[in-house]
Design an enzyme around this catalytic site. Structure first.
Site, PDB file in Angstrom:
ATOM      1  N   HIS A  76       0.720  -1.092  -0.170  1.00 41.38           N
ATOM      2  CA  HIS A  76      -0.120  -0.025  -0.052  1.00 41.38           C
ATOM      3  C   HIS A  76       0.909   1.428  -0.070  1.00 41.38           C
ATOM      4  O   HIS A  76       2.014   1.397   0.646  1.00 41.38           O
ATOM      5  CB  HIS A  76      -1.029   0.012   1.208  1.00 41.38           C
ATOM      6  CG  HIS A  76      -0.424  -0.134   2.481  1.00 41.38           C
ATOM      7  ND1 HIS A  76      -0.120   1.142   3.122  1.00 41.38           N
ATOM      8  CD2 HIS A  76      -0.114  -1.053   3.615  1.00 41.38           C
ATOM      9  CE1 HIS A  76       0.171   0.923   4.381  1.00 41.38           C
ATOM     10  NE2 HIS A  76       0.290  -0.393   4.565  1.00 41.38           N
ATOM     11  N   ASP A  78      -0.100   4.414   0.963  1.00 40.92           N
ATOM     12  CA  ASP A  78      -0.409   5.278   2.194  1.00 40.92           C
ATOM     13  C   ASP A  78       0.537   5.095   3.403  1.00 40.92           C
ATOM     14  O   ASP A  78       0.897   3.999   3.687  1.00 40.92           O
ATOM     15  CB  ASP A  78      -1.875   5.549   2.457  1.00 40.92           C
ATOM     16  CG  ASP A  78      -2.663   4.274   3.112  1.00 40.92           C
ATOM     17  OD1 ASP A  78      -2.214   3.152   2.493  1.00 40.92           O
ATOM     18  OD2 ASP A  78      -3.164   4.424   4.006  1.00 40.92           O
ATOM     19  N   ASP A 106       6.197   1.100   6.450  1.00 47.49           N
ATOM     20  CA  ASP A 106       4.919   0.501   6.309  1.00 47.49           C
ATOM     21  C   ASP A 106       4.325   1.363   5.426  1.00 47.49           C
ATOM     22  O   ASP A 106       3.580   2.598   5.823  1.00 47.49           O
ATOM     23  CB  ASP A 106       4.178   0.528   7.738  1.00 47.49           C
ATOM     24  CG  ASP A 106       2.945   0.053   7.801  1.00 47.49           C
ATOM     25  OD1 ASP A 106       2.329  -0.668   6.760  1.00 47.49           O
ATOM     26  OD2 ASP A 106       2.092   0.248   8.703  1.00 47.49           O
ATOM     27  N   GLU A 139      -5.106   2.147   2.883  1.00 46.04           N
ATOM     28  CA  GLU A 139      -5.121   0.637   3.523  1.00 46.04           C
ATOM     29  C   GLU A 139      -5.171   1.225   5.031  1.00 46.04           C
ATOM     30  O   GLU A 139      -5.937   0.424   5.643  1.00 46.04           O
ATOM     31  CB  GLU A 139      -3.695   0.117   3.370  1.00 46.04           C
ATOM     32  CG  GLU A 139      -3.630  -1.359   3.832  1.00 46.04           C
ATOM     33  CD  GLU A 139      -3.199  -1.455   5.165  1.00 46.04           C
ATOM     34  OE1 GLU A 139      -3.004  -2.669   5.602  1.00 46.04           O
ATOM     35  OE2 GLU A 139      -2.632  -0.331   5.843  1.00 46.04           O
ATOM     36  N   GLU A 140      -4.568   2.276   5.679  1.00 44.46           N
ATOM     37  CA  GLU A 140      -4.374   2.551   6.932  1.00 44.46           C
ATOM     38  C   GLU A 140      -6.075   2.899   7.185  1.00 44.46           C
ATOM     39  O   GLU A 140      -6.598   3.872   6.456  1.00 44.46           O
ATOM     40  CB  GLU A 140      -3.593   3.513   7.092  1.00 44.46           C
ATOM     41  CG  GLU A 140      -1.970   3.153   6.861  1.00 44.46           C
ATOM     42  CD  GLU A 140      -1.296   2.113   7.876  1.00 44.46           C
ATOM     43  OE1 GLU A 140      -2.057   1.684   8.528  1.00 44.46           O
ATOM     44  OE2 GLU A 140      -0.319   1.718   7.570  1.00 44.46           O
ATOM     45  N   ASP A 163       3.690  -6.569   3.527  1.00 42.63           N
ATOM     46  CA  ASP A 163       3.335  -5.667   4.369  1.00 42.63           C
ATOM     47  C   ASP A 163       3.243  -6.214   6.137  1.00 42.63           C
ATOM     48  O   ASP A 163       2.465  -5.853   6.694  1.00 42.63           O
ATOM     49  CB  ASP A 163       1.952  -5.181   3.969  1.00 42.63           C
ATOM     50  CG  ASP A 163       1.588  -3.979   5.091  1.00 42.63           C
ATOM     51  OD1 ASP A 163       2.227  -3.090   5.624  1.00 42.63           O
ATOM     52  OD2 ASP A 163       0.300  -3.871   4.965  1.00 42.63           O
ATOM     53  N   HIS A 344       3.897   2.741  12.797  1.00 42.46           N
ATOM     54  CA  HIS A 344       2.972   3.441  13.376  1.00 42.46           C
ATOM     55  C   HIS A 344       3.762   4.249  14.758  1.00 42.46           C
ATOM     56  O   HIS A 344       2.851   4.879  15.367  1.00 42.46           O
ATOM     57  CB  HIS A 344       1.661   2.781  13.815  1.00 42.46           C
ATOM     58  CG  HIS A 344       1.108   2.297  12.568  1.00 42.46           C
ATOM     59  ND1 HIS A 344      -0.423   1.813  12.715  1.00 42.46           N
ATOM     60  CD2 HIS A 344       1.155   1.962  11.446  1.00 42.46           C
ATOM     61  CE1 HIS A 344      -0.924   1.128  11.584  1.00 42.46           C
ATOM     62  NE2 HIS A 344       0.404   1.473  10.587  1.00 42.46           N
TER      63      HIS A 344
END
Length: 370
Positions: A76, A78, A106, A139-140, A163, A344
């Site tokens: 992904h 984003d 990520d 995705e997030e 991922d 994150h």
């Protein structure tokens, strides 16, 4: 066979192109040009129009030079916040941000690994079947890009999502389903100093409900969490309304239903106890996936790992990813470890050797399906 300097430079360039969720267009445009330069046919779908992003998902195709099985690679585009203005730092073979943002490994590490593998097979004229690529948006926070992907453009029935935070060699074969549980508690206003007995505190109802819930680690396959609670007002008024937003996850559908029903029941019983009301909304965010450990896709990844000196191992995860959505849409997919550490967070980092190994593994998977 991969170009170690190029995959590192590629990753460092990617993470310095801002692509927060719903604002992926600048990065998507960059990737489209890069993919076309490599020789990949690329198409942008209209998922962005459906979910409020300024970009669609990217779908890439590379025609094979053998009659091998068509396979899909996915990652992904984003990144989570704070992810604008990333300034990478390299110390002792590890890539960090400067501490004011996430790193963006990520999932830009996955994208870099995939494109490095494909550029290598083009350069080296390595035999390969048809290869498809999906670089998703949004995705997030909900897997919305994958949920709205134009699956009519895909032929692959086997997919590899790059991922996961495990070391290269990790093969995630099972992931949970998730329900969103949103509740609004309704009480009755009254003056808190003059006549509190005439009021019904929505805060008290919500507190009762939450205190009776099994939360956090429920069992080895199930989790639940209250993410947000909001409501009330001045201290001299008995609070009329409170809302909370929660989730429940489980690797087993029946356990997810049991946990969800339990949380809803706690809300209803608390409202009844205090004479208030509650409105509960349950939304299924995504379904679970479970790929048999003896499936050919798992055996192929294990063989690819062994070929390049990685120790393969299967695992489960408590997190959702595009892997869930691909499986729901008829593509048997596993999520592969690429070494994203502490994603994150401001402490996110990635070992350069893991980035290189992720690219090597993607290349070796392509060779396994040639």
């Amino acid at each position: 066979m991969i170009n170690e300097k190029r995959v590192l430079d590629r990753f460092l360039e990617y993470i310095q192109i801002d692509s927060p969720t719903k604002d992926e267009r600048k990065f998507a445009d960059f990737l489209m040009k890069e993919m076309e330069k490599i020789g990949i046919e690329v198409y942008m779908d209209n998922a962005g129009e459906k979910v409020g992003s300024n970009s669609g998902n990217l779908i890439g195709k590379l025609k094979g030079n053998t009659d091998g099985e068509t396979i899909l690679f996915s990652a992904h585009m984003d990144t989570v916040s704070p992810g604008v203005g990333i300034k990478p730092q390299i110390r002792d073979g590890v890539i960090y941000s400067d501490g004011t943002t996430v790193l963006g490994g990520d999932d830009k590490a996955g994208i870099a690994a995939i494109l490095e593998a494909i550029e290598t097979i083009k350069e080296k004229d390595i035999p390969h079947g048809d290869i498809e690529i999906v670089f998703s948006i949004f995705e997030e926070g909900g897997l919305y890009g994958a949920k709205n992907l134009d699956y009519s453009k895909l032929d692959a029935k086997l997919g590899f999502v790059l991922d996961s935070g495990g070391d290269p060699g990790q093969i995630v074969v099972q992931g949970p389903a998730q329900n969103k549980i949103n509740a609004k508690f309704i009480g009755k206003e009254a003056h808190a100093g003059v006549a509190p007995e005439n009021g019904i505190s929505a805060i008290q109802i919500a507190s009762e409900a939450i205190s009776n819930m099994n939360l956090l680690r429920v069992d080895e396959e199930t989790t639940a969490n209250i993410g947000l609670i909001n409501g009330g007002g001045p201290t001299n008024i008995v609070a009329k309304e409170v809302i909370f937003e929660a989730e429940a996850r489980s690797l087993k559908d029946e356990k997810l239903k049991e946990q969800t029903d339990h949380m809803v029941k706690c809300c209803e019983e608390a409202a009844k106890k205090f004479g208030g009301e509650v409105e509960v909304e349950v939304i299924n965010a995504y379904g679970a996936f479970n790929v048999d450990e003896n499936h050919d896709i798992v055996n192929k990844v294990k063989a690819a790992c062994t070929n390049i000196g990685l120790e393969p191992y299967t695992s489960t995860t408590g997190g959702g990813s595009d892997t869930n959505i691909l499986n729901i849409n008829g593509i048997t997919a596993v999520n592969l470890g690429i070494g994203e550490k502490k994603p994150h967070t401001l402490e996110e980092h990635l070992h350069i050797k893991d980035l290189e190994n992720a690219a090597r593994l993607a290349l070796e998977i392509i060779k396994e399906y040639a």
